[in-house]
Every structure is written in structure tokens, then in C-alpha cells.
Design a protein around this motif. Structure first.
Motif, mmCIF file in Angstrom:
data_model
loop_
_atom_site.group_PDB
_atom_site.id
_atom_site.type_symbol
_atom_site.label_atom_id
_atom_site.label_comp_id
_atom_site.label_asym_id
_atom_site.label_seq_id
_atom_site.Cartn_x
_atom_site.Cartn_y
_atom_site.Cartn_z
ATOM 1 N N THR A 27 1.055 -1.410 -0.514
ATOM 2 C CA THR A 27 0.178 -0.403 0.183
ATOM 3 C C THR A 27 0.925 1.348 0.020
ATOM 4 O O THR A 27 1.817 0.817 0.414
ATOM 5 C CB THR A 27 -0.765 -0.155 1.404
ATOM 6 O OG1 THR A 27 -0.405 0.429 2.572
ATOM 7 C CG2 THR A 27 -2.139 -1.189 0.800
ATOM 8 N N ASP A 46 1.376 3.506 2.126
ATOM 9 C CA ASP A 46 1.699 3.204 3.972
ATOM 10 C C ASP A 46 3.083 2.636 3.476
ATOM 11 O O ASP A 46 3.674 2.321 5.187
ATOM 12 C CB ASP A 46 0.506 2.814 4.934
ATOM 13 C CG ASP A 46 -0.232 4.037 5.036
ATOM 14 O OD1 ASP A 46 0.286 4.978 4.874
ATOM 15 O OD2 ASP A 46 -1.364 3.719 5.694
ATOM 16 N N HIS A 47 2.663 1.399 2.537
ATOM 17 C CA HIS A 47 4.657 0.666 2.992
ATOM 18 C C HIS A 47 5.334 2.031 2.157
ATOM 19 O O HIS A 47 6.943 1.156 2.681
ATOM 20 C CB HIS A 47 4.551 -0.395 2.396
ATOM 21 C CG HIS A 47 3.583 -1.774 2.552
ATOM 22 N ND1 HIS A 47 2.007 -1.676 2.712
ATOM 23 C CD2 HIS A 47 3.812 -2.074 3.756
ATOM 24 C CE1 HIS A 47 1.371 -2.559 3.406
ATOM 25 N NE2 HIS A 47 2.606 -3.056 3.775
ATOM 26 N N ARG A 70 2.862 -0.372 12.897
ATOM 27 C CA ARG A 70 1.173 -0.387 12.271
ATOM 28 C C ARG A 70 1.260 -0.845 10.213
ATOM 29 O O ARG A 70 0.404 -2.208 10.278
ATOM 30 C CB ARG A 70 1.311 1.116 11.788
ATOM 31 C CG ARG A 70 -0.439 1.488 11.771
ATOM 32 C CD ARG A 70 -0.928 2.972 11.902
ATOM 33 N NE ARG A 70 -0.192 3.192 10.809
ATOM 34 C CZ ARG A 70 -0.798 3.633 9.397
ATOM 35 N NH1 ARG A 70 -0.930 2.872 9.139
ATOM 36 N NH2 ARG A 70 0.366 4.379 8.685
ATOM 37 N N VAL A 71 1.893 -0.176 9.957
ATOM 38 C CA VAL A 71 1.760 -1.319 8.487
ATOM 39 C C VAL A 71 2.411 -2.756 8.573
ATOM 40 O O VAL A 71 2.169 -3.330 7.666
ATOM 41 C CB VAL A 71 3.078 -0.435 7.593
ATOM 42 C CG1 VAL A 71 3.395 -0.464 6.369
ATOM 43 C CG2 VAL A 71 2.803 1.142 7.544
ATOM 44 N N HIS A 122 1.836 -4.953 10.421
ATOM 45 C CA HIS A 122 0.809 -5.708 9.994
ATOM 46 C C HIS A 122 -0.437 -5.610 8.780
ATOM 47 O O HIS A 122 -1.876 -6.113 9.257
ATOM 48 C CB HIS A 122 -0.168 -5.075 11.344
ATOM 49 C CG HIS A 122 0.459 -5.467 13.171
ATOM 50 N ND1 HIS A 122 1.639 -4.616 13.640
ATOM 51 C CD2 HIS A 122 0.659 -6.588 13.154
ATOM 52 C CE1 HIS A 122 1.877 -5.321 14.304
ATOM 53 N NE2 HIS A 122 1.702 -6.642 14.713
ATOM 54 N N ILE A 123 -0.381 -5.116 7.972
ATOM 55 C CA ILE A 123 -1.098 -4.991 6.966
ATOM 56 C C ILE A 123 -1.292 -6.088 6.216
ATOM 57 O O ILE A 123 0.059 -6.074 5.593
ATOM 58 C CB ILE A 123 -0.913 -3.375 7.038
ATOM 59 C CG1 ILE A 123 -0.936 -2.647 7.270
ATOM 60 C CG2 ILE A 123 -1.617 -3.840 5.145
ATOM 61 C CD1 ILE A 123 -1.030 -1.117 6.714
ATOM 62 N N ASP A 128 -6.296 -12.009 4.779
ATOM 63 C CA ASP A 128 -6.364 -10.880 6.509
ATOM 64 C C ASP A 128 -4.918 -11.656 6.678
ATOM 65 O O ASP A 128 -5.463 -10.513 8.420
ATOM 66 C CB ASP A 128 -7.759 -11.223 6.680
ATOM 67 C CG ASP A 128 -8.499 -10.950 5.455
ATOM 68 O OD1 ASP A 128 -8.209 -9.768 5.352
ATOM 69 O OD2 ASP A 128 -9.942 -11.616 6.025
ATOM 70 N N THR A 180 -1.744 -11.579 9.118
ATOM 71 C CA THR A 180 -1.320 -10.851 9.513
ATOM 72 C C THR A 180 0.642 -11.320 9.082
ATOM 73 O O THR A 180 0.758 -12.460 8.738
ATOM 74 C CB THR A 180 -0.364 -10.735 10.900
ATOM 75 O OG1 THR A 180 -1.781 -9.744 11.623
ATOM 76 C CG2 THR A 180 0.362 -9.597 11.039
ATOM 77 N N CYS A 186 8.875 -8.399 8.380
ATOM 78 C CA CYS A 186 8.533 -7.154 8.032
ATOM 79 C C CYS A 186 10.384 -6.638 7.807
ATOM 80 O O CYS A 186 10.883 -6.993 8.632
ATOM 81 C CB CYS A 186 7.705 -6.149 8.642
ATOM 82 S SG CYS A 186 8.089 -5.478 8.525
#
Length: 113
Positions: A18, A20-21, A62-63, A65-66, A72, A74, A78
């Protein structure tokens, strides 16, 4: 601004990231300005440490966990690529934020490599 690496990661790992990444200094400063205007800092002076570094860490957590694989679930991992040139003043808050991760109460030593 995103370079080719983000698209390469998506293709190589068969995921969809996204906006946000892609974390930028501008996004962090904008979020801090918005929080300051809402009174989140109670009139205190906003500083690089702890306010900017905490905002970077919070964003990453936060990101992380997207879901990125169409489920859906997690993500299990990362991966963070810290771009720019080490030594440039602009990357300093990001380097410090990543260094500080090991001291967070909600992060264990097994979570970081």
C-alpha cells in the motif's frame, strides 16, 4: 517518492503493498504536525527524539500488520529498507528510530535481526 525497489519486492514476493508501505520524512513530519495541532503533545516542544523517532517506530509497527498477500493474515515478516545515504542528516531520525526498536516494551529481542 518510491524507487524501483518497491515494485521489485512486490513482484519477487508476489504481494501488493500500500502507499503506507512507503515511509518518507514528509509523511512523518505531516503526521507529527497533525498530532501537534490536535494538542497531542500538550504544548510541549516537539523534538526529533523522542517525537519523530517514536512516530517512525509507530508507523512501522502499524504497517507491519497490514495484510499484503490477498488474505487477512498478518505478515510473518516485515523487511525494512532504509534508503538514502548513511551519514546524511535526513536519514538520522530513521537510523535512530530503528536503533531504538530494541528498547521498546512491545518488541522482543527475537523480533529484530
Amino acid at each position: 517518492e518510491v524507487d524501483l525497489d518497491l515494485g521489485n519486492y512486490e513482484r519477487f514476493m508476489d504481494i501488493t503493498l500500500t502507499k503506507d508501505h512507503n515511509l518518507t520524512t514528509g509523511k512523518i513530519y505531516q503526521s507529527i504536525i497533525e498530532r501537534e495541532r490536535k494538542g497531542a503533545y500538550l504544548g510541549k516542544t516537539v523534538q526529533v527524539v523522542p517525537h519523530v523517532t517514536d512516530a517512525i517506530q509507530d508507523w512501522i509497527q502499524r504497517v507491519a500488520h497490514i495484510p499484503v498477500d490477498g488474505s487477512d493474515a498478518t505478515p510473518d515478516v516485515c523487511i525494512i529498507e532504509l534508503g538514502g545515504t548513511v551519514g546524511d542528516i535526513e536519514s538520522g531520525p530513521f537510523l535512530e528510530a530503528l536503533r531504538q526498536f530494541q528498547f521498546r516494551s512491545d518488541v522482543s529481542a527475537e523480533d529484530i535481526c
